[in-house]
Design an enzyme around this catalytic site. Sequence first.
Site, PDB file in Angstrom:
ATOM      1  N   GLU A  60       0.815  -1.219   0.000  1.00  0.00           N
ATOM      2  CA  GLU A  60       0.000   0.000   0.000  1.00  0.00           C
ATOM      3  C   GLU A  60       0.846   1.265   0.000  1.00  0.00           C
ATOM      4  OE1 GLU A  60      -0.654  -2.634   1.945  1.00  0.00           O
ATOM      5  OE2 GLU A  60      -2.642  -3.274   1.322  1.00  0.00           O
ATOM      6  N   HIS A 129     -11.068  -5.441   9.388  1.00  0.00           N
ATOM      7  CA  HIS A 129     -11.582  -5.270   8.020  1.00  0.00           C
ATOM      8  C   HIS A 129     -12.959  -4.605   8.032  1.00  0.00           C
ATOM      9  CE1 HIS A 129      -8.344  -7.921   6.832  1.00  0.00           C
ATOM     10  NE2 HIS A 129      -8.739  -7.976   5.575  1.00  0.00           N
TER      11      HIS A 129
END
Lengths: 325, 328
Positions: A60, A129
């Site tokens: 990322e 998540h």
Amino acid sequence: MPKMTYREAITKALADAMRADARVVLFGEDVAVAGGVFKVTPGLYEEFGALRVRDTPISEQAFIGAALGAAITGLRPVAELMFADFIPVAMDQIVNQIAKYRYMSGGQFVVPLTIRAAQGAGAGFGTQHSQCAESWLMNMPGLKIVVPGTVADAYGLLRTAIEENNPVIVLEHKVMYNLAEEVPDVLPHVPLGVAAVRRAGRDVTIVATQLVMQRSLEAADALAAEGISVEVIDLRSMAPLDEETILASLEKTHRLLIVEEAPHAGGWGATIAALAADRGIYLLDAPVKRVNMGGALVAYSPPLEDEVVPNAKRIAQAVRDLVAE
Amino acid sequence: MTQHALAPALPLETRQRMLRQMLEIRLAEESIQGLFLENLIRGTTHLCIGQEACSSGVAAVLQPGDTVTCTYRGHGHALAMGLSLKGMLAEMMGKASGICKGKGGSMHMTDASLGLLGANAIVGAQLPIAVGAALTAQVMGTGTLAITFFGEGASNIGAFHEALNLAAIWKLPVLFICENNQYGEYSAMHVTTPVANIADRASSYGMPGIIVDGQDAEIVYDQVKAAADRARSGGGPSLIELKTYRFKGHSRTDQAPYRPKGELDAWLKRDPILILKERMIAEGQLDETEYEELRSALERSVHEAVEWAKAEPFPALETLVQDIYYEG
């Protein structure tokens, strides 16, 4: 009017943006060949090719930083961060680089980039998540942040974000991907920084976003049967924030309930409450109330996950309490 | 991996430009140190004295459209790319006419018109940004190159690994140029880094790792040029390690007491300015008088730039909230 899902609206927005402007490129984990973990990007690799639609490694920092480098040199990248919970992995690039790049250069750059990520609880993904990210990011001048809560907005906000000459974080709610709504044949762009009044009412103003905005509408339906008239404002854009729509509503209702899918401390609702205390204090007949996740985290077990995000029942009760103040 | 000991003989004009640049950087940095002591420059600053050949050798490879991201020890990179001394000094003093309007300071030298996409104050953050600049070059087919400078300390941060990996996967035209000045802040490299050469790490990414004498501007130019040509023609990225030395401490207050006795003296004998100067004298391209004239002229221009920057006004307070967003 045709029906479309939130997911299909995003796919269409990406495809339309890429057809409209060859500088738009798309990259992220599994977005090309696989069509995305949330299946939001199918067909784009086939239509636009390997140069413009790319799978990235699970990196990322690298690909969010690369989005910045690409944006300041002439592309208009759209990076998919998959789960919004991964934003902290790239936080340096987002807050120290992307948000500040124009400012610390004295305005030498425009930064036309879009970061998409899926946020929110309700899908059983567990605590790493399922978070919402807007409150983390709102403390960072230089970013624009949108949170589409309808199918039409999922299209219109993303189109505007990609055409915007500033960095825009688009936080999609993962539980809403299957939401189907009727949409106009030609979907319009939606401006950033403009809230929408989803339901007009007299007695209480609810300010909410995404899933809890939809649940606020359910609560408003139930309360209407009890004779309580609720106005529901969908913020849509967390930065810039549409203060005027909120204040105009308070002039009518004189009561404010903020419904957040966020922990209480430092949640975005505190910013709305501060607005009411500052510019709206003489409009209020009752204290400002917030319904949110309190001090809890998202848990995996279904009843626990259901409990943490405000539901229509909790929202309705909070409205009743507020009317009784 | 190869160690290249022989300097190529570059054209006289290139040598003259490099010598002038390195001297300008040296004199500017010395002057900046003085301005700190006078409190005309605040916060911190990181001098690149001793590392001038890295800036000058790499800058000579750049072509129009190429881009550079670099470190907070970036005054040399900026000057070698052509940043005006006045714009740089005014920036460090926080003046309105600074290259970043006083918003950036010593650690953020940026000049988009030169392709200088910014010096970065977060170790390693500039590497992914350079990867993105190289992505633009590849998508648009410009044939241009992205270069990123970093220190050996940055090779221990995650962004280094992610950036090299991504650049290698996509075969991007980017050069990762490590200025190994032997110290990450106050810590010697062997304390923090388990390999002897940063270039050894290149094999993890399937890219060439090249060790270069960073004190010799001509060798730097030669080796970086070869990697640049390869990248421009689609051959992908390279990791180039320039072995160099920081003659001063890490930042403003650091006198570098942690250095072993004699280490600095040994490196001072490999002063990059002396190496090129003596070579040019030996080859009849320069004499001591000409060198002293060059040095005096540059001292005057640095002095003039300092005095000019001192007299410049601070930014108007309303600029505080300008340039946060592009309006339009």
